[in-house]
Motif scaffolding. Structure first.
Motif, PDB file in Angstrom:
ATOM      1  N   VAL A 184     -51.805 -12.926   8.130  1.00 17.56           N
ATOM      2  CA  VAL A 184     -51.170 -13.995   8.888  1.00 17.56           C
ATOM      3  C   VAL A 184     -52.148 -14.367   9.989  1.00 17.56           C
ATOM      4  CG1 VAL A 184     -49.191 -14.650  10.303  1.00 17.56           C
ATOM      5  CG2 VAL A 184     -48.875 -13.084   8.375  1.00 17.56           C
ATOM      6  N   GLU A 185     -52.609 -15.625   9.997  1.00 13.14           N
ATOM      7  CA  GLU A 185     -53.651 -16.053  10.937  1.00 13.14           C
ATOM      8  C   GLU A 185     -53.090 -16.455  12.299  1.00 13.14           C
ATOM      9  OE1 GLU A 185     -56.794 -15.657  10.340  1.00 13.14           O
ATOM     10  OE2 GLU A 185     -56.588 -15.143   8.240  1.00 13.14           O
ATOM     11  N   LYS A 186     -52.086 -17.337  12.313  1.00 17.50           N
ATOM     12  CA  LYS A 186     -51.526 -17.810  13.578  1.00 17.50           C
ATOM     13  C   LYS A 186     -50.279 -17.012  13.891  1.00 17.50           C
ATOM     14  CE  LYS A 186     -52.864 -22.634  13.900  1.00 17.50           C
ATOM     15  NZ  LYS A 186     -52.332 -23.994  13.983  1.00 17.50           N
ATOM     16  N   ILE A 187     -50.381 -16.150  14.877  1.00 14.29           N
ATOM     17  CA  ILE A 187     -49.243 -15.321  15.247  1.00 14.29           C
ATOM     18  C   ILE A 187     -48.857 -15.643  16.683  1.00 14.29           C
ATOM     19  CG2 ILE A 187     -48.331 -12.989  15.418  1.00 14.29           C
ATOM     20  CD1 ILE A 187     -50.542 -12.147  13.483  1.00 14.29           C
ATOM     21  N   ILE A 188     -48.015 -16.622  16.802  1.00 17.50           N
ATOM     22  CA  ILE A 188     -47.458 -16.958  18.107  1.00 17.50           C
ATOM     23  C   ILE A 188     -46.005 -17.364  17.891  1.00 17.50           C
ATOM     24  CG2 ILE A 188     -49.578 -17.608  19.324  1.00 17.50           C
ATOM     25  CD1 ILE A 188     -49.025 -20.510  18.536  1.00 17.50           C
ATOM     26  N   ASP A 189     -45.158 -17.077  18.847  1.00 19.17           N
ATOM     27  CA  ASP A 189     -43.736 -17.304  18.639  1.00 19.17           C
ATOM     28  C   ASP A 189     -43.361 -18.787  18.597  1.00 19.17           C
ATOM     29  OD1 ASP A 189     -42.526 -16.454  21.994  1.00 19.17           O
ATOM     30  OD2 ASP A 189     -44.087 -17.815  21.314  1.00 19.17           O
ATOM     31  N   THR A 190     -44.326 -19.690  18.766  1.00 16.63           N
ATOM     32  CA  THR A 190     -44.027 -21.113  18.639  1.00 16.63           C
ATOM     33  C   THR A 190     -44.376 -21.646  17.248  1.00 16.63           C
ATOM     34  OG1 THR A 190     -46.184 -21.656  19.575  1.00 16.63           O
ATOM     35  CG2 THR A 190     -44.310 -21.582  21.098  1.00 16.63           C
TER      36      THR A 190
ATOM     37  N   LEU B 210     -43.548 -19.760  10.633  1.00 14.46           N
ATOM     38  CA  LEU B 210     -43.577 -18.308  10.632  1.00 14.46           C
ATOM     39  C   LEU B 210     -42.248 -17.742  11.120  1.00 14.46           C
ATOM     40  CD1 LEU B 210     -45.150 -15.683  10.217  1.00 14.46           C
ATOM     41  CD2 LEU B 210     -46.039 -15.958  12.535  1.00 14.46           C
ATOM     42  N   ILE B 211     -41.722 -18.279  12.195  1.00 14.28           N
ATOM     43  CA  ILE B 211     -40.434 -17.819  12.730  1.00 14.28           C
ATOM     44  C   ILE B 211     -39.325 -18.064  11.722  1.00 14.28           C
ATOM     45  CG2 ILE B 211     -38.720 -18.162  14.562  1.00 14.28           C
ATOM     46  CD1 ILE B 211     -41.340 -16.626  15.353  1.00 14.28           C
ATOM     47  N   LYS B 212     -39.345 -19.199  11.051  1.00 15.55           N
ATOM     48  CA  LYS B 212     -38.342 -19.515  10.030  1.00 15.55           C
ATOM     49  C   LYS B 212     -38.425 -18.511   8.873  1.00 15.55           C
ATOM     50  CE  LYS B 212     -36.827 -23.293   7.067  1.00 15.55           C
ATOM     51  NZ  LYS B 212     -37.099 -24.640   6.573  1.00 15.55           N
ATOM     52  N   LEU B 213     -39.648 -18.181   8.444  1.00 13.82           N
ATOM     53  CA  LEU B 213     -39.826 -17.201   7.374  1.00 13.82           C
ATOM     54  C   LEU B 213     -39.311 -15.829   7.809  1.00 13.82           C
ATOM     55  CD1 LEU B 213     -40.843 -16.252   4.612  1.00 13.82           C
ATOM     56  CD2 LEU B 213     -43.141 -16.058   5.605  1.00 13.82           C
ATOM     57  N   ILE B 214     -39.634 -15.396   9.021  1.00 12.88           N
ATOM     58  CA  ILE B 214     -39.158 -14.108   9.528  1.00 12.88           C
ATOM     59  C   ILE B 214     -37.630 -14.077   9.535  1.00 12.88           C
ATOM     60  CG2 ILE B 214     -38.987 -12.664  11.608  1.00 12.88           C
ATOM     61  CD1 ILE B 214     -41.952 -13.482  12.164  1.00 12.88           C
ATOM     62  N   ASP B 215     -37.008 -15.118  10.068  1.00 13.36           N
ATOM     63  CA  ASP B 215     -35.543 -15.166  10.124  1.00 13.36           C
ATOM     64  C   ASP B 215     -34.931 -15.173   8.725  1.00 13.36           C
ATOM     65  OD1 ASP B 215     -35.660 -15.142  12.887  1.00 13.36           O
ATOM     66  OD2 ASP B 215     -35.406 -17.312  13.095  1.00 13.36           O
ATOM     67  N   SER B 216     -35.560 -15.878   7.792  1.00 16.63           N
ATOM     68  CA  SER B 216     -35.067 -15.915   6.412  1.00 16.63           C
ATOM     69  C   SER B 216     -35.243 -14.559   5.721  1.00 16.63           C
ATOM     70  CB  SER B 216     -35.772 -17.013   5.614  1.00 16.63           C
ATOM     71  OG  SER B 216     -35.394 -18.283   6.103  1.00 16.63           O
ATOM     72  N   LEU B 217     -36.345 -13.865   6.010  1.00 16.48           N
ATOM     73  CA  LEU B 217     -36.546 -12.525   5.458  1.00 16.48           C
ATOM     74  C   LEU B 217     -35.453 -11.573   5.959  1.00 16.48           C
ATOM     75  CD1 LEU B 217     -40.420 -12.146   5.690  1.00 16.48           C
ATOM     76  CD2 LEU B 217     -39.069 -11.967   3.593  1.00 16.48           C
ATOM     77  N   ILE B 218     -35.154 -11.636   7.238  1.00 12.14           N
ATOM     78  CA  ILE B 218     -34.101 -10.773   7.805  1.00 12.14           C
ATOM     79  C   ILE B 218     -32.760 -11.091   7.155  1.00 12.14           C
ATOM     80  CG2 ILE B 218     -32.787 -10.246   9.910  1.00 12.14           C
ATOM     81  CD1 ILE B 218     -35.478 -10.639  11.453  1.00 12.14           C
ATOM     82  N   ALA B 219     -32.428 -12.360   7.048  1.00 18.58           N
ATOM     83  CA  ALA B 219     -31.155 -12.762   6.440  1.00 18.58           C
ATOM     84  C   ALA B 219     -31.081 -12.347   4.972  1.00 18.58           C
ATOM     85  CB  ALA B 219     -30.963 -14.276   6.576  1.00 18.58           C
TER      86      ALA B 219
ATOM     87  N   VAL C 251     -48.462  -6.518  14.462  1.00 25.37           N
ATOM     88  CA  VAL C 251     -48.224  -7.551  15.466  1.00 25.37           C
ATOM     89  C   VAL C 251     -46.761  -7.978  15.365  1.00 25.37           C
ATOM     90  CG1 VAL C 251     -48.890  -9.865  16.245  1.00 25.37           C
ATOM     91  CG2 VAL C 251     -50.632  -8.293  15.367  1.00 25.37           C
ATOM     92  N   THR C 252     -46.105  -8.121  16.514  1.00 21.58           N
ATOM     93  CA  THR C 252     -44.700  -8.531  16.545  1.00 21.58           C
ATOM     94  C   THR C 252     -44.583 -10.036  16.327  1.00 21.58           C
ATOM     95  OG1 THR C 252     -44.677  -9.029  18.916  1.00 21.58           O
ATOM     96  CG2 THR C 252     -44.221  -6.729  18.260  1.00 21.58           C
ATOM     97  N   ARG C 253     -43.370 -10.492  16.153  1.00 22.64           N
ATOM     98  CA  ARG C 253     -43.137 -11.930  15.980  1.00 22.64           C
ATOM     99  C   ARG C 253     -43.539 -12.721  17.231  1.00 22.64           C
ATOM    100  NH1 ARG C 253     -37.131 -12.956  14.548  1.00 22.64           N
ATOM    101  NH2 ARG C 253     -37.578 -15.122  14.998  1.00 22.64           N
ATOM    102  N   GLU C 254     -43.620 -12.043  18.379  1.00 21.33           N
ATOM    103  CA  GLU C 254     -44.054 -12.695  19.626  1.00 21.33           C
ATOM    104  C   GLU C 254     -45.566 -12.663  19.799  1.00 21.33           C
ATOM    105  OE1 GLU C 254     -40.000 -11.491  19.613  1.00 21.33           O
ATOM    106  OE2 GLU C 254     -41.702 -10.111  19.680  1.00 21.33           O
ATOM    107  N   GLY C 255     -46.270 -12.014  18.881  1.00 21.41           N
ATOM    108  CA  GLY C 255     -47.725 -11.969  18.963  1.00 21.41           C
ATOM    109  C   GLY C 255     -48.281 -10.770  19.699  1.00 21.41           C
ATOM    110  N   LYS C 256     -47.434  -9.777  19.978  1.00 27.87           N
ATOM    111  CA  LYS C 256     -47.867  -8.588  20.719  1.00 27.87           C
ATOM    112  C   LYS C 256     -48.294  -7.493  19.729  1.00 27.87           C
ATOM    113  CE  LYS C 256     -46.158  -5.099  23.873  1.00 27.87           C
ATOM    114  NZ  LYS C 256     -44.985  -4.297  24.126  1.00 27.87           N
TER     115      LYS C 256
END
Length: 177
Positions: A22-28, A32-41, A124-129
């Motif tokens: 995953v190249e761009k890891i920022i919470d904006t 990426l955020i949509k994919l993470i939320d869909s994976l969790i669901a 790396v977390t979803r927030e980029g940390k």
């Protein structure tokens, strides 16, 4: 509400491919955020304790660890769903434990799979940390299982023998469910 995604099943070529970082890891990053939320669901709806992006036909080095007791894993510890991007194992114990695994991409089968009991990981977390943790037992098993998905492997590839493969119903009989 997050979209439920179709889970790729054993035999689908995406499950044998090495996933891309995953190249761009920022919470904006909305996709990426949509994919993470869909994976969790999707994992929650399927009663899974983890899911990797390749399992929903997205070839990225991303997975969710979401351990919780349920019908599939009645003795699992509880932890919040955690997105892990570009994960890796830094070190591991010498102790290997053989225990039960199943997979949302391999329905109705369970196996006794050998894994390291303790691992030190980085992701790396979803927030980029950047996070570094020591994981043990069941949560370490989930991490290793999902990491295999990112490297084009499924738990069947890790079995020491066919004698370690069971039907879901036989597994439930064995564990007393």
């Amino acid at each position: 509400m997050a979209e439920l995604l179709k889970i790729a099943l054993v035999g689908n070529p995406i499950l044998k491919r090495k996933a891309l970082p995953v190249e761009k890891i920022i919470d904006t990053n909305e996709n990426l955020i949509k994919l993470i939320d869909s994976l969790i669901a999707t994992a929650t709806a399927a009663k899974g304790v983890g899911i990797a992006a390749p399992q929903v036909s997205q070839s990225y080095r991303l997975f969710i660890v979401a351990s919780h007791p349920n019908q599939r894993y009645p003795h699992a510890p509880t932890m919040p769903p955690t997105a892990m991007l570009n994960p890796r194992i830094i070190s591991h114990s010498n102790e290997i434990v053989k225990d039960w695994e199943g997979c949302l991409s391999v329905p109705n089968l369970r196996g006794l799979v050998p894994r390291y009991r303790e691992i030190e990981v980085e992701y790396v977390t979803r927030e980029g940390k950047l996070e570094r943790k020591i994981l043990t037992d069941f949560v370490a098993r989930i991490f290793q299982h999902e990491l295999d998905h990112l490297d084009g492997m499924i738990f069947l590839d890790r079995l020491e023998s066919e004698a370690d493969l069971y039907s879901e119903s036989e597994y439930l009989n064995i564990i007393g469910q």
